[in-house]
Scaffold this motif. Structure first.
Motif, PDB file in Angstrom:
ATOM      1  N   TYR A 214     -18.974  17.683 -28.031  1.00 22.38           N
ATOM      2  CA  TYR A 214     -19.818  17.122 -27.293  1.00 22.38           C
ATOM      3  C   TYR A 214     -19.350  17.075 -25.998  1.00 22.38           C
ATOM      4  CZ  TYR A 214     -22.356  15.581 -31.523  1.00 22.38           C
ATOM      5  OH  TYR A 214     -22.989  15.378 -32.546  1.00 22.38           O
ATOM      6  N   ILE A 215     -19.951  17.539 -25.068  1.00 24.64           N
ATOM      7  CA  ILE A 215     -19.648  17.966 -23.479  1.00 24.64           C
ATOM      8  C   ILE A 215     -20.345  16.827 -22.782  1.00 24.64           C
ATOM      9  CG2 ILE A 215     -19.554  19.337 -21.856  1.00 24.64           C
ATOM     10  CD1 ILE A 215     -19.384  21.567 -23.958  1.00 24.64           C
ATOM     11  N   HIS A 216     -19.742  16.081 -21.727  1.00 29.07           N
ATOM     12  CA  HIS A 216     -20.462  15.224 -21.001  1.00 29.07           C
ATOM     13  C   HIS A 216     -21.004  15.625 -19.806  1.00 29.07           C
ATOM     14  CE1 HIS A 216     -21.000  11.393 -18.646  1.00 29.07           C
ATOM     15  NE2 HIS A 216     -21.003  10.759 -19.981  1.00 29.07           N
ATOM     16  N   SER A 217     -21.999  15.195 -19.341  1.00 32.65           N
ATOM     17  CA  SER A 217     -22.811  15.706 -18.058  1.00 32.65           C
ATOM     18  C   SER A 217     -21.760  15.702 -16.980  1.00 32.65           C
ATOM     19  CB  SER A 217     -24.005  15.001 -17.920  1.00 32.65           C
ATOM     20  OG  SER A 217     -23.707  13.842 -17.689  1.00 32.65           O
ATOM     21  N   ASP A 218     -20.799  14.813 -17.070  1.00 32.68           N
ATOM     22  CA  ASP A 218     -19.923  14.501 -15.699  1.00 32.68           C
ATOM     23  C   ASP A 218     -19.116  16.021 -15.642  1.00 32.68           C
ATOM     24  OD1 ASP A 218     -20.761  12.265 -14.859  1.00 32.68           O
ATOM     25  OD2 ASP A 218     -19.003  11.227 -15.638  1.00 32.68           O
ATOM     26  N   LEU A 219     -18.564  16.632 -16.738  1.00 28.00           N
ATOM     27  CA  LEU A 219     -17.861  17.907 -16.888  1.00 28.00           C
ATOM     28  C   LEU A 219     -18.734  18.842 -16.299  1.00 28.00           C
ATOM     29  CD1 LEU A 219     -15.387  19.157 -17.631  1.00 28.00           C
ATOM     30  CD2 LEU A 219     -16.072  19.414 -19.782  1.00 28.00           C
ATOM     31  N   LEU A 220     -20.116  19.095 -16.624  1.00 25.52           N
ATOM     32  CA  LEU A 220     -20.819  20.253 -16.289  1.00 25.52           C
ATOM     33  C   LEU A 220     -21.341  19.940 -14.813  1.00 25.52           C
ATOM     34  CD1 LEU A 220     -22.836  20.551 -19.469  1.00 25.52           C
ATOM     35  CD2 LEU A 220     -20.800  21.855 -18.651  1.00 25.52           C
ATOM     36  N   LEU A 221     -21.185  18.694 -14.343  1.00 26.06           N
ATOM     37  CA  LEU A 221     -21.546  18.546 -12.906  1.00 26.06           C
ATOM     38  C   LEU A 221     -20.351  18.696 -11.835  1.00 26.06           C
ATOM     39  CD1 LEU A 221     -23.971  15.465 -13.187  1.00 26.06           C
ATOM     40  CD2 LEU A 221     -24.439  17.969 -12.646  1.00 26.06           C
ATOM     41  N   ALA A 222     -19.423  19.511 -12.495  1.00 30.79           N
ATOM     42  CA  ALA A 222     -18.182  19.818 -11.681  1.00 30.79           C
ATOM     43  C   ALA A 222     -17.519  18.808 -11.004  1.00 30.79           C
ATOM     44  CB  ALA A 222     -18.826  20.714 -10.755  1.00 30.79           C
ATOM     45  N   LYS A 223     -16.553  18.141 -11.900  1.00 27.21           N
ATOM     46  CA  LYS A 223     -15.402  17.228 -11.204  1.00 27.21           C
ATOM     47  C   LYS A 223     -14.572  18.331 -11.220  1.00 27.21           C
ATOM     48  CE  LYS A 223     -17.936  13.442 -12.450  1.00 27.21           C
ATOM     49  NZ  LYS A 223     -17.912  12.528 -11.544  1.00 27.21           N
ATOM     50  N   ARG A 224     -13.737  18.239 -10.047  1.00 27.14           N
ATOM     51  CA  ARG A 224     -12.801  19.217  -9.824  1.00 27.14           C
ATOM     52  C   ARG A 224     -12.012  19.464 -10.799  1.00 27.14           C
ATOM     53  NH1 ARG A 224     -10.012  19.208  -4.017  1.00 27.14           N
ATOM     54  NH2 ARG A 224     -12.306  18.688  -3.749  1.00 27.14           N
ATOM     55  N   MET A 225     -11.490  20.973 -11.072  1.00 28.75           N
ATOM     56  CA  MET A 225     -10.514  21.171 -11.714  1.00 28.75           C
ATOM     57  C   MET A 225      -9.249  21.752 -10.911  1.00 28.75           C
ATOM     58  SD  MET A 225     -12.574  22.931 -14.867  1.00 28.75           S
ATOM     59  CE  MET A 225     -12.232  22.278 -16.336  1.00 28.75           C
ATOM     60  N   ASN A 226      -8.013  21.208 -11.375  1.00 24.15           N
ATOM     61  CA  ASN A 226      -7.118  21.804 -10.726  1.00 24.15           C
ATOM     62  C   ASN A 226      -6.734  23.229 -11.089  1.00 24.15           C
ATOM     63  OD1 ASN A 226      -4.014  22.655 -10.677  1.00 24.15           O
ATOM     64  ND2 ASN A 226      -3.911  20.509  -9.822  1.00 24.15           N
ATOM     65  N   THR A 227      -6.645  24.048 -10.071  1.00 20.31           N
ATOM     66  CA  THR A 227      -6.769  25.663 -10.254  1.00 20.31           C
ATOM     67  C   THR A 227      -5.509  26.007 -10.901  1.00 20.31           C
ATOM     68  OG1 THR A 227      -5.591  25.871  -7.827  1.00 20.31           O
ATOM     69  CG2 THR A 227      -8.040  25.933  -8.238  1.00 20.31           C
ATOM     70  N   LYS A 228      -4.300  25.065 -10.887  1.00 24.38           N
ATOM     71  CA  LYS A 228      -3.142  25.752 -11.788  1.00 24.38           C
ATOM     72  C   LYS A 228      -2.978  25.273 -13.044  1.00 24.38           C
ATOM     73  CE  LYS A 228      -0.207  25.803  -7.466  1.00 24.38           C
ATOM     74  NZ  LYS A 228       1.102  25.540  -6.597  1.00 24.38           N
ATOM     75  N   THR A 229      -3.494  24.053 -13.357  1.00 27.84           N
ATOM     76  CA  THR A 229      -3.435  23.376 -14.621  1.00 27.84           C
ATOM     77  C   THR A 229      -4.731  23.642 -15.231  1.00 27.84           C
ATOM     78  OG1 THR A 229      -3.905  21.041 -13.900  1.00 27.84           O
ATOM     79  CG2 THR A 229      -1.766  21.582 -13.951  1.00 27.84           C
TER      80      THR A 229
END
Length: 245
Positions: A214-229
């Motif tokens: 189950y994937i929340h829409s917030d994740l798909l709406l592009a909360k920033r991801m740290n490019t290193k971690t």
């Protein structure tokens, strides 16, 4: 001719509907239990195959005896189209990930069908060319995407393929893959996949129940991801799926 969306390097492109209809009409169906080997590395193929139900994956073996998953074969996909004409031992295997129904069509029937309808050869060439495009896309993904971005892209690609719709801010994804298999396809190890998923769980944007993720829409709406971690940081941004900056 249909337009295709951007290629996902871990999902094989669908066959033209004419090939699907033809193989189901003239081919032979076979039922495979989850974990069955359909074709093996080193085989010389005399049939083309079509996944009608279930799911399979290409795997590549190593001299050590281990193997890794490469990309998914979902319903509507063909495999073996190139090798039946090449008539040389293949360099990969196909393993079922679910109980699956897979049709086979002999080389004689494939050749006969192309003689009857030459446009089928164009559709076949288009499918094989698109597979090359997917392979090239894979190099770009591994070179320029962080592990977290790859994992999110993998999940979003599956959501699109399964035509999943949102329900109360959640998307339910049917997922019969281990974290190790997912990691093999996106080019990271199981520990990295586990770490990223655990981070998402702590943030309340991912959960797993049985064979459903189950994937929340917030994740798909592009909360920033740290490019290193590859971890979610909670800052609003445009969607990673759409590629908006």
């Amino acid at each position: 001719m249909h337009k295709r969306s951007s290629p996902a390097p871990w999902i094989e492109p669908p066959a033209h509907y004419k090939w699907g209809e033809l193989i189901k009409k003239r081919g032979k169906p076979a039922f495979y239990k989850k974990g069955s080997v359909v074709i093996s590395e080193g085989d010389t193929l005399n049939c083309m195959y079509y996944v009608n139900k279930g799911m399979a994956t290409y795997t590549i073996g190593y001299e050590s005896g281990s193997s890794r998953a490469v990309s998914l074969l979902l319903p509507g996909r063909i495999f073996g189209a190139g090798p039946i004409f090449l008539q040389e031992p293949i360099c990969l295997s196909v393993l079922t990930l679910d109980d699956s129904e897979i049709y086979s069509l002999s080389m004689d029937e494939v050749t006969r069908a192309i003689y009857e309808d030459p446009n089928l050869s164009i559709d076949l060439i288009r499918n094989l060319t698109y597979k090359i495009k997917i392979i090239l896309s894979g190099f770009t993904v591994v070179s320029f995407m962080s592990p977290g971005e790859r994992l999110l892209s993998f999940f979003s690609s599956l959501l699109k393929e399964q035509n999943v719709t949102k329900s109360y801010d959640w998307y339910a994804l049917s997922l019969n893959l281990t974290q190790e298999q997912i990691g093999e396809m996106i080019g990271v190890n199981r520990v990295t996949v586990c770490r990223i998923i655990n981070h998402w769980k702590k943030k309340g944007i991912y959960k797993k129940v049985g064979n459903r993720a189950y994937i929340h829409s917030d994740l798909l709406l592009a909360k920033r991801m740290n490019t290193k971690t590859g971890c979610y940081s909670g800052k609003n941004e445009d969607s990673l799926i759409t590629g908006r900056a």
